[in-house]
Design a protein around this motif. Structure first.
Motif, PDB file in Angstrom:
ATOM      1  N   ALA A  68       0.862  -1.189   0.000  1.00 25.71           N
ATOM      2  CA  ALA A  68       0.000   0.000   0.000  1.00 25.71           C
ATOM      3  C   ALA A  68       0.892   1.230   0.000  1.00 25.71           C
ATOM      4  O   ALA A  68       0.887   2.035   0.928  1.00 25.71           O
ATOM      5  N   THR A  69       1.664   1.364  -1.046  1.00 25.16           N
ATOM      6  CA  THR A  69       2.710   2.378  -1.113  1.00 25.16           C
ATOM      7  C   THR A  69       2.167   3.793  -0.958  1.00 25.16           C
ATOM      8  O   THR A  69       2.813   4.643  -0.346  1.00 25.16           O
ATOM      9  N   GLY A  70       0.984   4.058  -1.498  1.00 23.27           N
ATOM     10  CA  GLY A  70       0.448   5.410  -1.445  1.00 23.27           C
ATOM     11  C   GLY A  70       1.404   6.381  -2.113  1.00 23.27           C
ATOM     12  O   GLY A  70       1.894   6.121  -3.216  1.00 23.27           O
ATOM     13  N   SER A  87       7.601  -1.657  -4.197  1.00 25.03           N
ATOM     14  CA  SER A  87       6.457  -0.797  -3.850  1.00 25.03           C
ATOM     15  C   SER A  87       5.286  -1.087  -4.773  1.00 25.03           C
ATOM     16  O   SER A  87       5.378  -0.883  -5.984  1.00 25.03           O
ATOM     17  N   ASP A  89       0.899  -0.804  -5.442  1.00 27.63           N
ATOM     18  CA  ASP A  89      -0.329  -0.090  -5.103  1.00 27.63           C
ATOM     19  C   ASP A  89      -1.354  -0.381  -6.187  1.00 27.63           C
ATOM     20  O   ASP A  89      -1.001  -0.641  -7.340  1.00 27.63           O
ATOM     21  N   CYS A 132       1.416  -3.356   5.034  1.00 25.41           N
ATOM     22  CA  CYS A 132       0.167  -2.798   4.488  1.00 25.41           C
ATOM     23  C   CYS A 132      -0.279  -1.721   5.485  1.00 25.41           C
ATOM     24  O   CYS A 132      -1.003  -2.010   6.436  1.00 25.41           O
ATOM     25  N   SER A 136      -4.944   1.229   4.924  1.00 24.64           N
ATOM     26  CA  SER A 136      -5.293   0.874   3.544  1.00 24.64           C
ATOM     27  C   SER A 136      -6.178  -0.362   3.442  1.00 24.64           C
ATOM     28  O   SER A 136      -7.018  -0.454   2.542  1.00 24.64           O
TER      29      SER A 136
END
Length: 272
Positions: A68-70, A87, A89, A132, A136
């Protein structure tokens, strides 16, 4: 397909939007561009300290998958600490922002666009740890999606790997109507993240930015014990839960719970 929309669309009744796939329409460019104002990387790093780095080191982890790199905060922190990081997402808009943020800090992210429910279709490797973070996991509205995603996380871990997953303290909000303080996770000035609606299957949060810009996210309000049970049922042997980076806490106090789920097999049964 990258969502280039400027405004979010929730339809005529936003409270009916309880669909896992809708997250793609929620993370529009205009929202993602302002996300780092909410986090404030420097203050977030100060508030967390070395908590996640220390946890991963204690587990002997070297190779980490950030699912859940964002906008890239934790991926960059781990790269700076010497970890090997991939990474991932589900939002290509977020991945683009994360890559840009890392490059500004002299790091190149290894990125993968992947939906958790089919993670191993796009990620072809094994990891010492999966993280994670950022609440998220609550984007998954259906139990079958949650179970499928956890199974995918489990499958990409080595035999003694660990999953670190966080969530808001929805129990406190649902049971006591306690408003989150955001002392650790949302550190930006002049921004607000508040629960606009809360019931047993929907947590709708309102995000206000300077200039009267408002965005929303519709999420599922995970209860702590339910999440712990799911982790055990998918096969994790030991689950330790922290509250705002502390081992000891009162249930209503933390803004966030952090679950550390160990895959390592424990002979003779389960341990807490």
């Amino acid at each position: 397909m990258i969502n280039t929309a400027v405004k979010q669309e929730f339809g005529s009744n936003p409270l009916k939007v309880r669909d896992t796939n809708h997250y793609q329409a929620e993370y529009v460019h205009s929202f993602v561009d302002r996300w780092d104002q909410l986090i404030d990387w420097d203050r977030r790093a100060e508030s967390e300290g070395d908590f996640f780095i220390r946890l991963l080191q204690e587990q002997g982890a070297r190779k980490v998958l950030d699912v859940a790199t964002g906008t890239g905060f934790h991926s960059v922190q781990l790269l700076k600490a010497g970890f090997e990081v991939t990474s991932a997402d589900g939002s290509p808009v977020m991945l683009g922002k994360a890559f840009e943020n890392a490059r500004k800090r002299n790091h190149i992210l290894r990125t993968v666009h992947a939906d958790w429910r089919w993670l191993n279709r796009d990620v072809h490797d094994y990891y010492d740890a999966v993280i994670c973070l950022g609440n998220s996991f609550t984007h998954l509205h259906d139990e079958k999606d949650r179970r499928k995603a956890l199974a995918e996380f489990y499958a990409t871990l080595r035999h003694d790997g660990v999953l670190i997953l966080d969530q808001r303290n929805y129990d406190a909000i649902l049971d006591h109507q306690i408003e989150p303080r955001h002392n650790f996770y949302y550190c930006g000035d002049n921004v607000r993240a508040t629960p606009e609606h809360m019931d047993d299957s929907l947590a709708r949060f309102r995000y206000e930015f300077p200039g009267d810009e408002v965005f929303h996210l519709n999420m599922f309000p995970l209860r702590k014990q339910y999440m712990q049970r799911l982790l055990h049922e998918v096969g994790f042997q030991r689950v330790t839960t922290y509250g705002d980076f502390k081992e000891t806490y009162r249930e209503s106090e933390p803004d966030y719970f952090i679950h550390v789920a160990e895959k390592r097999y424990i002979e003779g049964g389960d341990e807490e």
